[in-house]
Design a protein around this motif. Sequence first.
Motif, PDB file in Angstrom:
ATOM      1  N   ALA A  63       7.612  -4.197  -2.509  1.00 51.30           N
ATOM      2  CA  ALA A  63       8.364  -3.932  -1.277  1.00 51.30           C
ATOM      3  C   ALA A  63       8.468  -5.201  -0.440  1.00 51.30           C
ATOM      4  O   ALA A  63       9.531  -5.508   0.124  1.00 51.30           O
ATOM      5  CB  ALA A  63       7.685  -2.822  -0.477  1.00 51.30           C
ATOM      6  N   SER A  64       7.376  -5.945  -0.363  1.00 48.65           N
ATOM      7  CA  SER A  64       7.380  -7.200   0.386  1.00 48.65           C
ATOM      8  C   SER A  64       8.350  -8.194  -0.236  1.00 48.65           C
ATOM      9  O   SER A  64       9.118  -8.873   0.465  1.00 48.65           O
ATOM     10  CB  SER A  64       5.963  -7.782   0.414  1.00 48.65           C
ATOM     11  N   MET A 115      -2.727  -3.866   4.220  1.00 47.73           N
ATOM     12  CA  MET A 115      -2.345  -5.106   4.896  1.00 47.73           C
ATOM     13  C   MET A 115      -0.946  -5.551   4.488  1.00 47.73           C
ATOM     14  O   MET A 115      -0.168  -6.036   5.309  1.00 47.73           O
ATOM     15  CB  MET A 115      -3.348  -6.216   4.587  1.00 47.73           C
ATOM     16  N   ALA A 116      -0.603  -5.401   3.206  1.00 46.77           N
ATOM     17  CA  ALA A 116       0.723  -5.794   2.736  1.00 46.77           C
ATOM     18  C   ALA A 116       1.803  -4.944   3.392  1.00 46.77           C
ATOM     19  O   ALA A 116       2.848  -5.456   3.824  1.00 46.77           O
ATOM     20  CB  ALA A 116       0.798  -5.671   1.210  1.00 46.77           C
ATOM     21  N   LEU A 117       1.559  -3.637   3.492  1.00 42.32           N
ATOM     22  CA  LEU A 117       2.521  -2.751   4.151  1.00 42.32           C
ATOM     23  C   LEU A 117       2.672  -3.107   5.629  1.00 42.32           C
ATOM     24  O   LEU A 117       3.779  -3.151   6.170  1.00 42.32           O
ATOM     25  CB  LEU A 117       2.080  -1.293   3.999  1.00 42.32           C
ATOM     26  N   CYS A 118       1.548  -3.365   6.278  1.00 42.00           N
ATOM     27  CA  CYS A 118       1.550  -3.720   7.691  1.00 42.00           C
ATOM     28  C   CYS A 118       2.319  -5.023   7.913  1.00 42.00           C
ATOM     29  O   CYS A 118       3.140  -5.132   8.838  1.00 42.00           O
ATOM     30  CB  CYS A 118       0.115  -3.860   8.186  1.00 42.00           C
ATOM     31  N   GLY A 130       3.847  -1.150  12.541  1.00 43.67           N
ATOM     32  CA  GLY A 130       2.899  -2.190  12.161  1.00 43.67           C
ATOM     33  C   GLY A 130       1.581  -2.069  12.897  1.00 43.67           C
ATOM     34  O   GLY A 130       0.506  -2.251  12.314  1.00 43.67           O
ATOM     35  N   ARG A 131       1.635  -1.746  14.182  1.00 42.38           N
ATOM     36  CA  ARG A 131       0.416  -1.604  14.969  1.00 42.38           C
ATOM     37  C   ARG A 131      -0.399  -0.393  14.488  1.00 42.38           C
ATOM     38  O   ARG A 131      -1.628  -0.447  14.431  1.00 42.38           O
ATOM     39  CB  ARG A 131       0.768  -1.465  16.453  1.00 42.38           C
ATOM     40  N   ALA A 132       0.299   0.679  14.134  1.00 39.25           N
ATOM     41  CA  ALA A 132      -0.404   1.857  13.609  1.00 39.25           C
ATOM     42  C   ALA A 132      -1.091   1.529  12.291  1.00 39.25           C
ATOM     43  O   ALA A 132      -2.235   1.935  12.048  1.00 39.25           O
ATOM     44  CB  ALA A 132       0.586   3.009  13.417  1.00 39.25           C
ATOM     45  N   HIS A 133      -0.402   0.763  11.451  1.00 44.05           N
ATOM     46  CA  HIS A 133      -1.004   0.356  10.178  1.00 44.05           C
ATOM     47  C   HIS A 133      -2.187  -0.585  10.399  1.00 44.05           C
ATOM     48  O   HIS A 133      -3.174  -0.531   9.659  1.00 44.05           O
ATOM     49  CB  HIS A 133       0.047  -0.314   9.287  1.00 44.05           C
ATOM     50  N   LEU A 134      -2.094  -1.453  11.416  1.00 44.83           N
ATOM     51  CA  LEU A 134      -3.212  -2.352  11.717  1.00 44.83           C
ATOM     52  C   LEU A 134      -4.466  -1.561  12.066  1.00 44.83           C
ATOM     53  O   LEU A 134      -5.576  -1.929  11.672  1.00 44.83           O
ATOM     54  CB  LEU A 134      -2.854  -3.280  12.881  1.00 44.83           C
TER      55      LEU A 134
END
Length: 400
Positions: A63-64, A115-118, A130-134
């Motif tokens: 995805a990245s 981390m990759a998704l974030c 992103g903040r929720a994933h963090l």
Amino acid sequence: MKLVHQPLLNNSPFLVSEESRFLMHTFATQTAQMLFPASSEVFLRRMISAAMETPHLLHALLASSCSHHGRLVHDSSPASKMVLLRYTNRAISGLRAALSDPKQVTRAETVATAMALCTNDVCNGDMKIGRAHLRGVLRLLTTVLESHRMSHDTTDNDYIQCLVKWFKTMDIIAALSGVHGECIHNPGSSSLDGLSDHTSGHVDDISGYSLDLVPILAEISEMARKVRLHEYGEIGKYYVSSPETRNQADELETKLCRLLDRPISNDTLSRGENLAIELHSSHLAFVHSALLHLHRRVQLHPKDSIKVRTDVANILNAVRAIEPHSSINVLILWPIFSAGCETEDSEVQSAIFARMGNMQARGMGNFTRAREVLRQYWTSRSDLPWDVHLARLGLELVLF
């Protein structure tokens, strides 16, 4: 820098299509080097090798790669977005399954996927998700570190330490860039410490600066947030900081000056003199940007004050030691943007705009957004610090 041999990609049982093999090759040869331009091959090889055996991590990296490749070739078509969504959804689905398995929760690969998704969220400009994933990454990292401490397992210590640095870098830049001003993780706590770190005190090759800077940056960011909330009137009038704020700011200024001279690790030095020079210059750019943040947003000095002008000059001197097209520029978006907001010299503005454009052309999405916001800020000719200006416009930017 070639991170993987092609047979490794071809032999993975999870790379079942030409599309997935192409995207993984793109990640290994381009995307990884843009996300981590100074990190050792050991870290990147370890992550890519693990992805060959871990579907959710593989899909997160695909995805990245898809996102980066789309920006690189200017492909924002519905078909490209569908491919990105497909791999993202597979990564999220696999991550959820891993989180329900006690054996998978404590694996470094699970943290790497999150981390990759974030990171992909942030690079695509979606800081809310992103903040929720963090926050989720912080919980995972804490669990993994605690498991390793209790079992005395040192197998993946260096790799996990790199994941910790990756998280800390994202967290502090999000705090410094956004309107919230607070880190998700308290840099003063020890919850993310305890594993081996042979580069402690040196300029870090993942963040681009000594991690000794992180707690000071967090403190400055929190102080700036309070100043923004309590010391600006509706028309942007400057107010005088309290004695307590001034004393605290003076102490932080002293601490920052002590961090200017930070060594480069032997590992980094072994990879070439040019890398060592550019990484040290990146560190200097961050320290002087921290001083600028302190002077402009906490002590409320105006743009034309000698302290602000000196900070900007020092940032630009550090940036000039980095080649205009070097991938190390990826690390210094916050310093470049900060200096750009505080200069009205048209030649300097053009040089900053061009350097940011070099990274934009290499598919770095946040440089695209930062360039446009910088152009808007210059056009406004606002005397307000850029964080206050953006907050009033309802804009949020993550300079990562």
